[in-house]
Enzyme design. Structure first.
Site: not given
Ligand code: MG
Length: 458
Positions: A106, A248, A250, A252
């Site tokens: 992340s 960010d 990834d 999300d």
């Molecule tokens: Mg993330």
């Protein structure tokens, strides 16, 4: 002290080459596969798992190792390649997989990576299931299969296309496209760049993208905070865009920069998304106990309700499913719309915010000007791990006049709506204190009260 491998409900995280090795990843794959086989409704159908990764250079290695572990216990693997976390969640349900794996750390720096797990419903495992996976991993009791039963790996490159189609289905594309918005995008060289640029093109936006090579070599510390996305703020000003979006690695989480190049804070992402959703339909929202009360103000104005849950994405998603919520998420810029997927999705956040801008004709600064402004203060109190819960307990009586919510640590809500949330961290020897008040001095008073209570018991 060397940093420990962290195993939490959302998976496993460590430092590549130090405590996160291919051997560990393979064993974690074995553990997850063993868990899925135990839960399989029919023993004659081989479970399959979707696997994707963010752009970190260690991603390919850890993806292969985790996939090897899954195959070793007789689970088939669908390799989605370099995709976002919400993308994996979508494909788990689209392909009717028993579970999903995302190789991502992340918002953590490049030296970290992690293995995030999703169940067949596309959500991270609840505590009880996560504990069974952790137990299987630590005991190394894997359901290894013989040569003829090994799982097979296939590939699927449809994630971005499915993701975009699902996001487009929740907005009115024509309203957004008619505005020809100019958008600056900072994907921090993560997994979000490719799919988000395609989505914005579909929405008729003119995009100024920075850090859009998915190399995993992050152009700045990857958490989308005000200090870290200075280059996006400059890009908004230089290109005179209507808005700036920061993801960010990834993809999300989403942070927003207004048309003046001002970082508005991640708490506003969910608030703005909810503002749009509630303008169309009455219903419920779910968010965690540490998220700003702005969402309650917005819900109240629209005649809607907010359900508060324990911290953790799976708790929010679980509450959304249980209470049929039409919007949800977390104050860290994570917006969840179950019509797309049950995890936080920056593409959903982007589409809903653009829709709100398109529908109202207002700028980001005008839109946030309509929402009551509060000050949030955060403090981490270091504690001796063994005393963590005793100290937390001592805070119970810190604010006798407030309403107490003991769902996750203690959350005190005052008559005027101010609140204080104290909870033990799952991953660090600290107690987290989060407060929200009308201004900074008041917030600091609440924090001081907690610090004094802690000093008193020592
Ligand atoms: Mg993330």
């Amino acid at each position: 002290m060397a940093e420990q491998l962290i195993i939490s409900v959302s998976g496993l995280r460590g430092i590549v080459g130090v405590n996160l090795t291919p051997a560990i990843a393979a064993e974690y794959g074995c553990a997850f596969g063993t868990f899925l086989k135990e839960g399989a409704a029919r023993s004659d159908v081989r479970p399959s798992v979707c696997i994707g990764r963010d752009s970190r250079p260690s991603g390919q290695m850890l993806k292969s190792a985790t996939a090897a572990g899954l195959c070793a216990v007789g689970v088939d693997v669908v390799d989605l390649g370099l995709v976002t976390t919400p993308g994996v969640s979508i494909m788990v349900t689209e392909l009717h997989c028993a579970g999903g794996v995302v190789i991502t750390a992340s918002h953590n720096p490049i030296q970290y990576n992690g293995i995030k797990l999703l169940l067949g419903n596309g959500i991270a495992p609840p505590v009880e299931q996560a504990e069974r996976i952790r137990h299987c991993f630590s005991q190394k009791k894997f359901a290894l299969v013989d040569a003829t039963e090994c799982g097979q790996v296939t590939t699927n490159d449809q994630t971005d296309a499915r993701h975009i189609a699902k996001v487009l289905a929740i907005v009115d594309r024509k309203t957004i496209a008619a505005k020809k918005f100019k958008v600056a995008l900072d994907s921090v060289n993560g997994a979000g760049a490719r799919v988000t640029k395609k989505l914005l093109a579909e929405l008729g936006c003119e995009v100024s993208a920075i850090n859009d090579e998915p190399t995993g070599v992050f152009a700045h510390p990857p958490e989308p905070t005000a200090e870290n996305i200075k280059s996006l703020r400059e890009a908004v000003k230089a290109n005179r865009t209507d808005v700036g979006f920061a993801q960010d690695p990834d993809a999300d989480r989403l942070a927003i920069v207004d048309e003046n190049g001002t970082y508005i804070g991640e708490e506003y992402t969910l608030a703005l998304a909810a503002k749009y959703i509630f303008s169309k339909k009455k219903g419920r929202a779910a968010t965690n106990l540490s998220t700003s009360r702005m969402i309650e103000d917005i819900a109240q104005e629209a005649g809607c309700q907010v359900i508060r849950t324990a911290v953790g994405e799976a708790n929010v998603a679980g509450a959304m499913l249980k209470h049929n919520c039409i919007i949800g998420g977390e104050g860290n810029g994570g917006v969840i719309d179950l019509r797309v997927c049950p995890v936080r999705d920056s593409l959903v956040g982007i589409a809903l915010v653009l829709q709100l801008m398109g529908q109202t004709g207002e700028t980001i600064s005008q839109l946030i000007g309509e929402i009551s402004r509060y000050y949030m203060g955060k403090e981490k109190l270091p504690v001796v791990p063994a005393a963590k819960f005793q100290i937390l307990e001592s805070f119970r009586t810190a604010f006798p006049d407030a309403r107490l919510d003991p769902t996750d640590g203690y959350r005190f809500v005052f008559q005027n709506g101010d609140w204080v949330h104290v909870r033990a961290s799952n991953t660090e020897p600290v107690i987290r204190v989060i407060v929200e008040a009308k201004d900074q001095p008041t917030a600091q008073e609440y924090i001081n009260k907690i610090i004094q209570a802690k000093a008193f018991i020592h």
